[in-house]
Design a protein around this motif. Sequence first.
Motif, PDB file in Angstrom:
ATOM      1  N   UNK A 313      42.586  46.301  31.543  1.00  0.00           N
ATOM      2  CA  UNK A 313      41.601  46.777  30.381  1.00  0.00           C
ATOM      3  C   UNK A 313      42.352  48.029  30.021  1.00  0.00           C
ATOM      4  N   UNK A 314      43.625  48.725  30.289  1.00  0.00           N
ATOM      5  CA  UNK A 314      44.463  49.024  29.348  1.00  0.00           C
ATOM      6  C   UNK A 314      46.000  49.015  29.454  1.00  0.00           C
ATOM      7  N   UNK A 315      46.673  48.754  28.319  1.00  0.00           N
ATOM      8  CA  UNK A 315      47.991  49.087  28.897  1.00  0.00           C
ATOM      9  C   UNK A 315      48.481  49.584  27.322  1.00  0.00           C
ATOM     10  N   UNK A 316      49.001  50.924  27.633  1.00  0.00           N
ATOM     11  CA  UNK A 316      49.624  51.925  27.122  1.00  0.00           C
ATOM     12  C   UNK A 316      51.502  52.072  27.950  1.00  0.00           C
ATOM     13  N   UNK A 317      51.792  53.229  26.312  1.00  0.00           N
ATOM     14  CA  UNK A 317      53.421  53.529  26.237  1.00  0.00           C
ATOM     15  C   UNK A 317      54.103  54.654  25.900  1.00  0.00           C
ATOM     16  N   UNK A 318      54.542  55.004  26.614  1.00  0.00           N
ATOM     17  CA  UNK A 318      55.353  56.253  26.121  1.00  0.00           C
ATOM     18  C   UNK A 318      56.683  55.673  25.239  1.00  0.00           C
ATOM     19  N   UNK A 319      57.308  55.756  25.172  1.00  0.00           N
ATOM     20  CA  UNK A 319      58.710  55.559  23.673  1.00  0.00           C
ATOM     21  C   UNK A 319      59.419  57.128  24.160  1.00  0.00           C
ATOM     22  N   UNK A 320      60.900  57.595  25.227  1.00  0.00           N
ATOM     23  CA  UNK A 320      61.482  58.032  25.362  1.00  0.00           C
ATOM     24  C   UNK A 320      62.972  58.017  24.885  1.00  0.00           C
ATOM     25  N   UNK A 321      63.093  58.944  23.523  1.00  0.00           N
ATOM     26  CA  UNK A 321      64.177  58.973  22.769  1.00  0.00           C
ATOM     27  C   UNK A 321      65.680  59.206  23.543  1.00  0.00           C
ATOM     28  N   UNK A 322      66.342  58.085  22.899  1.00  0.00           N
ATOM     29  CA  UNK A 322      67.452  58.387  23.608  1.00  0.00           C
ATOM     30  C   UNK A 322      68.017  57.711  24.617  1.00  0.00           C
ATOM     31  N   UNK A 323      66.851  57.086  25.978  1.00  0.00           N
ATOM     32  CA  UNK A 323      67.344  56.840  26.456  1.00  0.00           C
ATOM     33  C   UNK A 323      67.363  55.232  27.559  1.00  0.00           C
ATOM     34  N   UNK A 324      67.554  54.815  25.338  1.00  0.00           N
ATOM     35  CA  UNK A 324      67.861  52.881  26.048  1.00  0.00           C
ATOM     36  C   UNK A 324      69.197  53.247  27.203  1.00  0.00           C
ATOM     37  N   UNK A 325      69.987  53.724  27.149  1.00  0.00           N
ATOM     38  CA  UNK A 325      71.154  53.946  28.074  1.00  0.00           C
ATOM     39  C   UNK A 325      70.696  54.161  29.600  1.00  0.00           C
ATOM     40  N   UNK A 326      69.920  54.389  30.286  1.00  0.00           N
ATOM     41  CA  UNK A 326      69.381  54.184  30.787  1.00  0.00           C
ATOM     42  C   UNK A 326      69.902  53.091  32.472  1.00  0.00           C
ATOM     43  N   UNK A 327      70.404  53.607  32.844  1.00  0.00           N
ATOM     44  CA  UNK A 327      71.129  52.638  34.434  1.00  0.00           C
ATOM     45  C   UNK A 327      69.658  51.811  34.866  1.00  0.00           C
TER      46      UNK A 327
END
Length: 584
Positions: A313-327
């Motif tokens: 019933x629910x899909x949610x997200x958070x946007x974490x700044x500057x972490x695209x390079x997380x391994x």
Amino acid sequence: MYRTNTCGELNLTNVGNEIVLSGWVHRIRKMGGMTFIDIRDRYGVTQLSFDLEVNEELYTQANKLGREWVIKVEGIVKERSSKNSNIPTGDIEIIANKLTVLNKSKTPPFTIEDDTDGGDDLRMKYRYLDLRRKAVRKNLELRHKMTIETRKYLDHLDFLEVETPTLIGSTPEGARDFIVPSRMNQGEFYALPQSPQLFKQLLMVSGFDRYFQIVKCFRDEDLRADRQPEFTQIDCEMSFVDQNEILNTFEGLTKHLFKTLKGIDIPDFPRMSYADAMKYYGSDKPDTRFDMQLVEMKDLTKGRDFMVFDSAPYVGAICVEGCAAYTRRQLDDLTNFVKRPQVGAKGLIYLRYNEDGSLKSSVDKFYSEEDLKLWAERCNAKPGDLILVMAGETDKTRKQLSDLRLEMASQLNLKDKNDFKCLWVVDFPLLEKDEELNRYFAMHHPFTSPKPEDMHLLDTDPGAVRANAYDMVINGVEVGGGSIRIHDRELQNKVLSVLGFTQERAQEQFGFLMDAFTFGAPPHGGVAFGLDRMVSLFAGLDSIRDCIAFPKNNSGHDVMIDAPSKIDKEQLDELGLSLVKLKE
Ligand code: ASP
């Protein structure tokens, strides 16, 4: 005379003065022919110097002292040749000419230093020694100042401090009570108050108009870092006020405390509805030092045959700044974090918005680049950001996203202890449903007033009724909460019946309150702050224990005095406990 001065106040203006100091031997430094001793009291540390060449007898006496001995020293203040700019007395030392031992000390079980070598258990067992450490003492000094400034502020606004009883009756609502057997009335029990709630309301019926009390409260709950079985509240109540006046008054108190104790000017508090707090932070005590709000994604994720999202019933997200390079490894760790039983999620989906503008997700099989672009847009993501998505039942998933949000903030060092973000969360629901028991509980307490505009829902949709109830939240900590109260007998009766009280039980438990409401109860409301939480927040502590002089450990023990403890059979007999008859 024991002392002319404290160990924290002498400086260059005192050079040449004959002085007497008393205190504890803090440190001893022996340097061939010279011995330096730091003498310590609550106010600070002063260096004493003993010279073999000048006074051999005194020098020998000084060399026999041990750590934590209590001494009195007489001498003359002299400018130091090598100064210590780290302490206020660092420019001077005392040339001792007489030394008296007032008491010896065994070697303490841990060093009395800011950074002690003592573990938690040892420090708790010898708490009186732990309290000699500046690091602990300064928390209690802050606590003292907080209560003084609170009293000043409230007194100035005509609040009266009134004491209410500690031996009261048990009310099986809210947390578990601590029980005290009555010797004079065998088989009967007092309870220790979880809060002075009903007494402060009765004081309003008595016309006291503005009450406060800095008061011990007791709740027999499982302990955590921010909980103690006995704790202190700044408890307040006002008559003839609406919610806004209460919020303004106590926002004022908080600003006053920040200003006087920390020199910080706090801007007006934002007010956020409970519904918004849950929607944007997944928590009724949002930490607003950092952003990373929850973003709803359900509509963007539908219809691509990804069952996890489609069935939720629910899909949610958070946007974490500057972490695209997380391994990969870091993302796996985050998945493990959300799967821990304390968080309880089934999994975690990620979307990397790479620096080069490309998008890479763990669900590329189901979603096109176009789809993912829309996700990124919805989250206001920039190249370099990482989007973390969760799905499931609405309230649960929001809560899990909130846990993840806080975890990311810790990993990214976004929880600055010197940054204070205060807000009010308002419009709490009146009731909370326990699905297992299939009954409603009061979200705040049963004396909280429904919002007049929601009153009509009490019979038809009790779960939707909002209350005039509010919490003060600072940096994700609920530091206080309160409500506008019911002051009408009929309405109180009604709310109790929605809570499942029969007429008889309501009368038996709260008859005195409802009777009082029939004798001219004014409209009233109030709030209570957790003093321990407030002090630990101001002091930047991780646990409220460190701002309590003699706290209990995690299993509710005071290991210093060994409480709780067994009692003698005679004591039990005297209390009639062996013969107690249970209530039907
Ligand atoms: N008695 C309430 C509590 O302890 C506070 C209040 O409503 O004033 O949480």
